[in-house]
Motif scaffolding. Structure first.
Motif, PDB file in Angstrom:
ATOM      1  N   GLU A  69       0.842  -1.185   0.000  1.00 39.54           N
ATOM      2  CA  GLU A  69       0.000   0.000   0.000  1.00 39.54           C
ATOM      3  C   GLU A  69       0.878   1.235   0.000  1.00 39.54           C
ATOM      4  OE1 GLU A  69      -3.920  -0.781   2.285  1.00 39.54           O
ATOM      5  OE2 GLU A  69      -2.347  -1.684   3.461  1.00 39.54           O
ATOM      6  N   GLY A 243      -4.261  -7.866  -9.182  1.00 36.24           N
ATOM      7  CA  GLY A 243      -4.614  -8.442 -10.475  1.00 36.24           C
ATOM      8  C   GLY A 243      -3.447  -8.337 -11.445  1.00 36.24           C
ATOM      9  N   ALA A 246      -0.847 -10.839 -10.476  1.00 35.85           N
ATOM     10  CA  ALA A 246      -1.227 -12.215 -10.774  1.00 35.85           C
ATOM     11  C   ALA A 246      -1.057 -12.512 -12.259  1.00 35.85           C
ATOM     12  CB  ALA A 246      -2.673 -12.458 -10.353  1.00 35.85           C
ATOM     13  N   PHE A 270      -1.001 -16.539  -3.938  1.00 29.83           N
ATOM     14  CA  PHE A 270      -2.450 -16.412  -4.114  1.00 29.83           C
ATOM     15  C   PHE A 270      -3.217 -17.613  -3.581  1.00 29.83           C
ATOM     16  CE2 PHE A 270      -1.229 -13.045  -6.981  1.00 29.83           C
ATOM     17  CZ  PHE A 270      -2.244 -12.124  -6.802  1.00 29.83           C
ATOM     18  N   SER A 284      -9.668  -7.902   0.951  1.00 31.57           N
ATOM     19  CA  SER A 284     -10.156  -6.550   0.710  1.00 31.57           C
ATOM     20  C   SER A 284     -10.630  -6.347  -0.721  1.00 31.57           C
ATOM     21  CB  SER A 284      -9.035  -5.539   0.963  1.00 31.57           C
ATOM     22  OG  SER A 284      -8.632  -5.582   2.291  1.00 31.57           O
ATOM     23  N   PRO A 286     -12.556  -6.597  -4.079  1.00 33.05           N
ATOM     24  CA  PRO A 286     -13.755  -7.082  -4.760  1.00 33.05           C
ATOM     25  C   PRO A 286     -13.334  -7.885  -5.982  1.00 33.05           C
ATOM     26  CG  PRO A 286     -13.589  -4.663  -4.872  1.00 33.05           C
ATOM     27  CD  PRO A 286     -12.349  -5.161  -4.237  1.00 33.05           C
ATOM     28  N   LEU A 296     -16.827  -7.768   1.974  1.00 30.82           N
ATOM     29  CA  LEU A 296     -15.376  -7.736   1.876  1.00 30.82           C
ATOM     30  C   LEU A 296     -14.803  -7.855   3.281  1.00 30.82           C
ATOM     31  CD1 LEU A 296     -14.962  -4.754  -0.591  1.00 30.82           C
ATOM     32  CD2 LEU A 296     -14.888  -7.178  -1.126  1.00 30.82           C
ATOM     33  N   PRO A 298     -12.054  -6.233   5.032  1.00 31.91           N
ATOM     34  CA  PRO A 298     -10.966  -5.251   5.035  1.00 31.91           C
ATOM     35  C   PRO A 298     -10.030  -5.459   6.211  1.00 31.91           C
ATOM     36  CG  PRO A 298     -13.049  -4.217   5.635  1.00 31.91           C
ATOM     37  CD  PRO A 298     -13.327  -5.677   5.445  1.00 31.91           C
TER      38      PRO A 298
ATOM     39  N   SER B 182      -6.398  10.206   8.134  1.00 33.92           N
ATOM     40  CA  SER B 182      -5.878   9.532   6.955  1.00 33.92           C
ATOM     41  C   SER B 182      -6.913   9.611   5.834  1.00 33.92           C
ATOM     42  CB  SER B 182      -5.586   8.076   7.286  1.00 33.92           C
ATOM     43  OG  SER B 182      -6.805   7.399   7.509  1.00 33.92           O
ATOM     44  N   ASP B 212      -6.217   3.307  -0.496  1.00 31.45           N
ATOM     45  CA  ASP B 212      -5.497   2.038  -0.513  1.00 31.45           C
ATOM     46  C   ASP B 212      -6.470   0.870  -0.499  1.00 31.45           C
ATOM     47  OD1 ASP B 212      -2.715   2.331  -0.651  1.00 31.45           O
ATOM     48  OD2 ASP B 212      -2.701   3.219   1.342  1.00 31.45           O
ATOM     49  N   VAL B 213      -6.001  -0.266  -1.051  1.00 31.64           N
ATOM     50  CA  VAL B 213      -6.889  -1.421  -1.182  1.00 31.64           C
ATOM     51  C   VAL B 213      -7.590  -1.777   0.126  1.00 31.64           C
ATOM     52  CG1 VAL B 213      -7.048  -3.703  -2.204  1.00 31.64           C
ATOM     53  CG2 VAL B 213      -5.035  -2.305  -2.633  1.00 31.64           C
ATOM     54  N   SER B 214      -6.816  -1.863   1.209  1.00 31.17           N
ATOM     55  CA  SER B 214      -7.421  -2.339   2.454  1.00 31.17           C
ATOM     56  C   SER B 214      -8.431  -1.316   2.976  1.00 31.17           C
ATOM     57  CB  SER B 214      -6.335  -2.595   3.502  1.00 31.17           C
ATOM     58  OG  SER B 214      -5.684  -1.395   3.856  1.00 31.17           O
ATOM     59  N   VAL B 215      -8.147  -0.055   2.773  1.00 34.16           N
ATOM     60  CA  VAL B 215      -9.041   0.993   3.241  1.00 34.16           C
ATOM     61  C   VAL B 215     -10.269   1.096   2.326  1.00 34.16           C
ATOM     62  CG1 VAL B 215      -9.176   3.435   3.772  1.00 34.16           C
ATOM     63  CG2 VAL B 215      -7.058   2.201   4.178  1.00 34.16           C
ATOM     64  N   GLN B 216     -10.024   0.868   1.051  1.00 33.84           N
ATOM     65  CA  GLN B 216     -11.096   0.855   0.065  1.00 33.84           C
ATOM     66  C   GLN B 216     -12.199  -0.113   0.493  1.00 33.84           C
ATOM     67  OE1 GLN B 216      -9.400   0.684  -3.849  1.00 33.84           O
ATOM     68  NE2 GLN B 216     -11.065  -0.580  -4.605  1.00 33.84           N
ATOM     69  N   ALA B 217     -11.786  -1.276   0.946  1.00 30.02           N
ATOM     70  CA  ALA B 217     -12.768  -2.278   1.356  1.00 30.02           C
ATOM     71  C   ALA B 217     -13.561  -1.797   2.562  1.00 30.02           C
ATOM     72  CB  ALA B 217     -12.062  -3.591   1.676  1.00 30.02           C
ATOM     73  N   GLN B 218     -12.895  -1.066   3.468  1.00 29.35           N
ATOM     74  CA  GLN B 218     -13.620  -0.541   4.630  1.00 29.35           C
ATOM     75  C   GLN B 218     -14.732   0.400   4.183  1.00 29.35           C
ATOM     76  OE1 GLN B 218     -10.646   1.503   6.874  1.00 29.35           O
ATOM     77  NE2 GLN B 218      -9.463  -0.330   7.360  1.00 29.35           N
ATOM     78  N   ASN B 221     -17.613  -1.468   2.481  1.00 32.57           N
ATOM     79  CA  ASN B 221     -18.473  -2.098   3.480  1.00 32.57           C
ATOM     80  C   ASN B 221     -19.342  -1.070   4.198  1.00 32.57           C
ATOM     81  OD1 ASN B 221     -17.597  -4.601   2.900  1.00 32.57           O
ATOM     82  ND2 ASN B 221     -16.387  -4.904   4.764  1.00 32.57           N
ATOM     83  N   LEU B 241     -14.205  -1.835 -12.347  1.00 34.01           N
ATOM     84  CA  LEU B 241     -15.322  -2.751 -12.609  1.00 34.01           C
ATOM     85  C   LEU B 241     -15.530  -3.738 -11.477  1.00 34.01           C
ATOM     86  CD1 LEU B 241     -14.052  -2.953 -16.136  1.00 34.01           C
ATOM     87  CD2 LEU B 241     -16.499  -2.723 -15.789  1.00 34.01           C
ATOM     88  N   SER B 242     -14.455  -4.076 -10.755  1.00 32.63           N
ATOM     89  CA  SER B 242     -14.612  -5.028  -9.657  1.00 32.63           C
ATOM     90  C   SER B 242     -15.404  -4.406  -8.522  1.00 32.63           C
ATOM     91  CB  SER B 242     -13.248  -5.472  -9.141  1.00 32.63           C
ATOM     92  OG  SER B 242     -12.395  -5.774 -10.203  1.00 32.63           O
ATOM     93  N   VAL B 243     -15.084  -3.164  -8.199  1.00 34.22           N
ATOM     94  CA  VAL B 243     -15.808  -2.484  -7.125  1.00 34.22           C
ATOM     95  C   VAL B 243     -17.285  -2.379  -7.485  1.00 34.22           C
ATOM     96  CG1 VAL B 243     -16.124  -0.252  -5.984  1.00 34.22           C
ATOM     97  CG2 VAL B 243     -13.832  -1.193  -6.255  1.00 34.22           C
ATOM     98  N   HIS B 246     -19.158  -5.476  -7.082  1.00 32.98           N
ATOM     99  CA  HIS B 246     -19.415  -5.808  -5.690  1.00 32.98           C
ATOM    100  C   HIS B 246     -20.557  -4.986  -5.111  1.00 32.98           C
ATOM    101  CE1 HIS B 246     -18.334  -7.564  -1.868  1.00 32.98           C
ATOM    102  NE2 HIS B 246     -18.632  -6.395  -1.336  1.00 32.98           N
ATOM    103  N   PRO B 287      -7.078 -11.275 -10.175  1.00 36.20           N
ATOM    104  CA  PRO B 287      -6.088 -11.638  -9.163  1.00 36.20           C
ATOM    105  C   PRO B 287      -6.088 -13.126  -8.867  1.00 36.20           C
ATOM    106  CG  PRO B 287      -7.959 -10.570  -8.138  1.00 36.20           C
ATOM    107  CD  PRO B 287      -8.207 -10.543  -9.606  1.00 36.20           C
TER     108      PRO B 287
END
Lengths: 366, 387, 320
Positions: A69, A243, A246, A270, A284, A286, A296, A298, B182, B212-218, B221, B241-243, B246, B287
């Motif tokens: 990150e 992605g 991968a 993975f 995290s 999608p 998700l 997170p 943040s 960031d990816v991990s925060v994006q998920a928060q 949700n 497109l993934s977001v 979801h 992924p």
């Protein structure tokens, strides 16, 4: 001159002064090997340990994906390999071996001679990464001529060739255009043409597609993959997008707070990841390819500031499994251990515990 | 649906407008957009005469029902953000109609729009520039109450603290400034501000792409939880497109100012009809290393054409591998090819009907065998021509 | 086109504002022309001849006509032909304003251009050096001197240098320049004093610009290509830094060309600035008008040149 950190296992005892220790080091067999790389920035607020003991290796024709990150130190690492940090405000230590040559302690002139010729880099935002006042052709010619003693005419022809090879239509015309006259995707192609103009053996791509649209991203990733096969070069792909990793990488290095959390083959990373942070990243995300039934998962909190890296395992304040090892992770920093052949992770949990958590708690929810 | 609450305290709304504000009927959409468009004039010369127009949005129609999430996806320049801003009336539409809760708000003056602002809110992309750095979190989140002159039972402070708690922030941080947070936390502040007046519709323009990816998920949700809790309706505009897969129930795909496909989420992602949707989906890296090479890839050539001078008829024909003569001459209408699945294509995939059949009275149809097999794209790793 | 509009607006403004601001009546003007103790009849005759009591728009019309096609003045004893561009006739010196300006302009030119060359070379080099050695003793010293330079006005440095360099140590001859034919190096002291002020400004500008530019992505790219640091700094860094500085430079020179008033006064050089100043002291309205108009013209021209140059230097401007 940065002094070697003497905690390492590489003949540290032989090192007693700066001049002598080159002889003490053993060149590795790998094409690129980074050993215990540390890049620290002293600031008014404290020492920023952007990269704090990173080791990895990479062979020709292979791709290493470095994932993390913001603030994980992945970009600092790539600039460090190219020797682009100003030694006046950064302390760099450790070893970087590129094809038998050590770079951290080499003279700036020697490293400069390798930059652009043996190792090259493409950047995230191709608009700001190109000089707005010079034509694309001029910038490629410049990159070529600094390492090759050729006339301007020959270099210009080479530039047109390169632009054609990266898929720019009418390269003989576009060569005289300025960067702002190119579209985003074309600019990144031109950037790649510039980076590859001297046939580098190591290509570092720092978020090369983050600023691009997805259809253009696909074109650029294809291009990098094809050119890699053609030139048999080693590629370091730095990205936050799992992605991209991968699709392109052979190995993955997951960075967290300047250190390596997990280092594995792409399949292992993975399908059998062994670090809670890697689980968090996977949880995290999608998915595009299937509907995720559950929410998700997170990671709680936010990436740490590099000035105040948490004690012990830097990930412990965000880790959901910290209690399982009785608070050890709050005080003791886990070493990066090779848990399976070719698979390293830095975590206090036992291998058994981690395998169980992955199989029972994480994998089913992805 | 409690309209009386929303209209309480409205003083600027004329009687006529209030008469419009009836509760929406069963099955009636919360938001209805008809043939909406925005052309930005391009001027030149001393007299600033209009010489051309950027057709940012060129006639889009869709509806959003209460409680659902509509995702709008597309590449840069497709007009998705412009559409969002028009719905919010931050931009005046060039043509078309926006109907919110049965009321035509297309031409409504800003004054009459004001009470409606409570029901329509927006979440912005950049959590750094969308918050005033000189105001405390309390002032930022509390601003909507003051602007709309709303009295809350235990004062604004309590209401703001409740909101902060709702979005997962510490209510004690009431007096802090945005820079102390943040990126993810700032986006939460933005969401809290948005929620202050309990809006009915939220337009979220790239709500997580700066995170960031991990925060994006928060944040994803959080948006889902709030939707369940507060019965919110979302229009989520995103390039990821993934977001969207979801978060959205239905998804509209835009290309050069037009909607090319609109369908339920799973329909769209699993059985895309429009070649552009197909190409878009196959371009996203998955992924999962197992999928490497397993997927059929469609690689579009070149870039999106300029919206200043979009290709005639079907706008995608310049990059489409299935394009025939008809695509350059007749614009395919966006029509329902299977229940709930609209696409604008003469040669759609995953279906036996095509736009051409549907509008056969156009009579141009050459032997239009729909879907001429697999796209002429190689497996993974096929170099694009010219390399 | 737009520039012409600006010039017209300026002439209009100065024509209407200057006499009012000065608070002189037509009697005063006529009185100055007539000499000592004029009687009412003479005054009236003078006012009538020059149209001092005409409505202001009419006077303005005459003024503009003079600029475009020329004019003829009747001094009572003989007629003076004033060809276009005629900016009026000074009753104090019995000279056409245009003539005076044409006389003085080259002198101001010499002062401005000489100083400009000096300050650009000095300012930019110091700025670059400072930026590259940021935080070192060199940087700090340079910026301290620059701060002094910005704070010290020319009349201070000028008088100081005159006192020491010329009179006490006699290193240089006293400044003596009243004609374009004179040895331009007589101007060395005014050049240095004027350049000191501007060089300080430009050093700070360059330093700030350079620090910003050297953090740009394209500088990183240039280094990543393996270019020698020299090329990175001068070809890539300086080029981008100088573009905005060029704008400021054009305007500064344009401003000075209209008269380096303080410098000219300090060193007693008869340039445009002196002319304007004398005009003000003596309430010689036509001269004030003419000098102001000339200054405005130079600024507008400088603006035009800067705009054109910008297009040459920055391709993004050219293509938009």
């Amino acid at each position: 001159m940065a002094r070697r950190n003497t905690g390492g296992k590489h003949a540290a005892g032989l090192v007693d002064d700066v001049g002598a220790h080159v002889a003490g080091r053993t060149p590795p067999s790998a094409f690129l090997e980074v050993r215990d790389l540390r890049i620290h920035f002293p600031t008014d607020d404290g020492l920023v340990r952007s990269v704090d003991g990173l080791s990895f290796r990479l062979e020709r024709g292979k791709t290493l994906g470095i994932v993390g990150e913001s603030g994980s130190g992945k970009s600092v690492t790539s600039l460090g390999i190219l020797g682009l940090h100003n030694r006046r405000n950064a302390t760099v230590s450790g070893e970087i071996w590129l094809d038998g040559q050590e770079l951290v302690h080499a003279s700036p002139g020697d490293v400069r001679a390798l930059r652009g010729r043996k190792m090259a880099m493409i950047f995230q935002d191709p608009l700001s990464a190109m000089h707005p006042f010079y034509t694309v052709g001029h910038q490629i010619v410049e990159a070529y001529r600094v390492h090759n003693d050729v006339s301007k005419r020959v270099a210009r022809k080479h530039a047109i060739d390169m632009l054609g090879r990266v898929g720019i239509p009418k390269p003989d015309k576009r060569v005289d255009d300025y960067p702002h006259q190119f579209s985003g995707g074309m600019r990144q192609r031109a950037m790649i043409a510039m980076a590859l103009s001297c046939d580098p053996e190591l290509l570092i791509a720092d978020e090369p597609t983050t600023a691009l649209d997805v259809t253009v991203q696909a074109q650029i990733l294809d291009l990098i993959r094809d050119l890699q096969q053609e030139f048999n070069s080693a590629v370091i792909m730095i990205t936050h997008d799992l992605g991209v990793v991968a699709e392109l990488s052979d190995d993955i290095l997951v960075m967290y707070a300047g250190r390596c959390a997990e280092y594995a083959s792409v399949d292992d990373a993975f399908h059998r990841p062994l670090h809670p942070y890697t689980w968090g990243l996977l949880g995290s995300m999608p998915r595009l390819d299937r509907e995720r039934s559950e929410r998700l998962m997170p990671i709680k909190g936010t990436p740490p500031s590099l000035i105040n890296v948490p004690s012990g395992c830097a990930f412990h304040p965000r880790c959901a499994y910290g209690e399982l090892n009785g608070g050890r992770s709050e005080t003791e920093r886990p070493e990066l251990v090779e848990v399976e052949p070719g698979h390293k992770a830095a975590c206090h949990l036992s291998l058994q515990q981690r395998r169980e958590i992955w199989e029972s708690e994480i994998r089913p929810k992805l | 649906m409690n309209i009386s609450k929303a209209t309480a305290g409205e003083t600027t709304v004329s009687a006529a407008a209030r008469a419009d504000a009836r509760p929406i009927r069963e099955g009636e959409p919360l938001l209805q957009v008809d043939n909406l468009g925005k052309h930005f004039p391009v001027t030149a010369g001393l007299l600033r005469r209009q010489v051309a127009a950027v057709k940012a949005v060129d006639g889009v129609s869709f509806s959003v029902h209460k409680g659902e999430t509509l995702g709008v996806v597309g590449e840069s320049g497709c007009g998705k953000s412009t559409t969002g801003r028009m719905i919010m009336r931050l931009l005046d539409p060039s043509f078309g109609r926006i109907v919110f809760e049965g009321r035509d708000i297309t031409k409504m003056s800003q004054g009459r729009l004001r009470p409606l602002r409570r029901d329509l809110q927006m979440i912005f992309q950049d959590p750094y520039s969308s918050l005033n750095p000189r105001k405390t979190v309390g002032a930022i989140v509390g601003a909507p109450f003051r602007l709309q002159n709303i009295k809350t039972e235990q004062g604004v402070k309590k209401a703001v603290q409740d909101l902060l708690e709702l979005v997962g922030l510490n209510p004690e941080h009431y007096n802090r400034y945005p820079h102390e947070f943040s990126g993810g936390q700032r986006q939460r502040i933005g969401i809290a501000r948005t929620l202050a007046l309990r809006p009915k519709l939220i337009v979220a323009d790239e709500p997580v792409s700066a995170l960031d990816v991990s925060v994006q998920a928060q944040v994803v949700n959080l948006m889902e939880d709030l939707q369940d809790e507060l019965d919110l309706t979302y229009v989520v505009i995103a390039h990821d497109l993934s977001v969207v897969r979801h978060i959205a129930d239905r998804v509209a795909v835009m290309y050069l100012g037009k909607i090319v496909e609109l369908a339920d989420r799973s329909d769209l992602y699993e059985r895309p009809m429009h070649p552009y949707t197909n190409a878009l989906l196959s371009a996203v890296p998955i992924p999962d290393p197992k999928d490497r090479g397993a997927r059929t890839r469609i690689r579009l050539q070149g870039d999106v054409p300029s919206p200043l001078d979009p290709p005639p008829a079907c706008r995608f024909h310049t990059r489409c591998w299935k394009a025939q003569e008809i695509c350059k001459q007749v614009e395919p209408p966006l029509i329902e090819l299977s229940p709930g699945h609209q696409a604008a294509c003469h040669f759609p995939e995953n279906t036996t009907v095509s736009a051409t059949d549907e509008v056969s009275r156009a009579a141009v149809a050459p032997g239009a065998a729909p879907a001429p097999g697999e796209p002429p794209s190689g497996p993974a790793g096929t170099p694009p021509p010219g390399v | 086109m737009g520039l012409l509009l600006i010039i017209s607006a300026v002439t209009y403004a100065i024509f209407f504002l200057v006499p009012r601001a000065a608070g002189v009546s037509s009697d005063d003007i006529a009185g100055r022309f007539a000499g000592k103790q004029p009687d009412a009849v003479t005054l009236a005759a003078i006012k009538d001849r020059f149209g001092f009591d005409d409505p202001v728009p009419v006077q303005y019309g005459k003024f503009i006509k003079g600029i475009v096609v020329g004019d003829t003045y009747d001094t009572g004893t003989d007629k003076i032909d004033c060809p276009a561009p005629c900016m009026g006739y000074s009753f104090r010196t019995n000279q056409s304003v245009t003539e005076q300006i044409v006389d003085r302009a080259p002198i101001t030119f010499m002062i401005a251009l000489g100083a400009a060359v000096l300050w650009v070379i000095a300012g930019v080099s110091i700025g670059v050096l400072s930026a590259l050695r940021r935080g070192t003793i060199i940087d700090r010293a340079a910026m301290a001197v620059a701060l002094a330079g910005v704070s010290l006005p020319v009349f201070f440095t000028g008088l100081l240098s005159l006192a020491f360099v010329v009179h006490k140590w006699q290193l240089l001859p006293s400044v003596n320049y009243s004609d374009i034919g004179d040895n331009p190096f007589n101007l060395i002291l005014p050049w240095i004093c004027l350049a000191f002020l501007y060089a300080a400004l430009y050093a700070r500008l360059t330093r700030a610009g350079m620090l910003e530019t050297m953090n740009e992505d394209f500088i990183r790219t240039a280094r990543a290509k393996g270019l020698p640091e020299r090329t990175v700094v001068f070809k890539h860094g300086l080029r981008a830094t100088l573009t905005p500085i060029m704008t400021v430079f054009g305007l500064d020179v344009g401003l000075l060309l209209g008269g380096a008033i303080i410098t000219e006064k300090t060193f007693s050089i008869p340039g445009l600035g002196q002319l304007a100043l004398d005009g003000v002291y003596q309430s010689d309205l036509p001269v004030v008008l003419g000098a102001t108009l000339t200054a405005a013209l130079f600024i507008v021209l400088a603006n035009l040149v800067v705009d054109i140059l910008y297009g040459v230097v920055d391709p993004r401007v050219r293509h938009s």
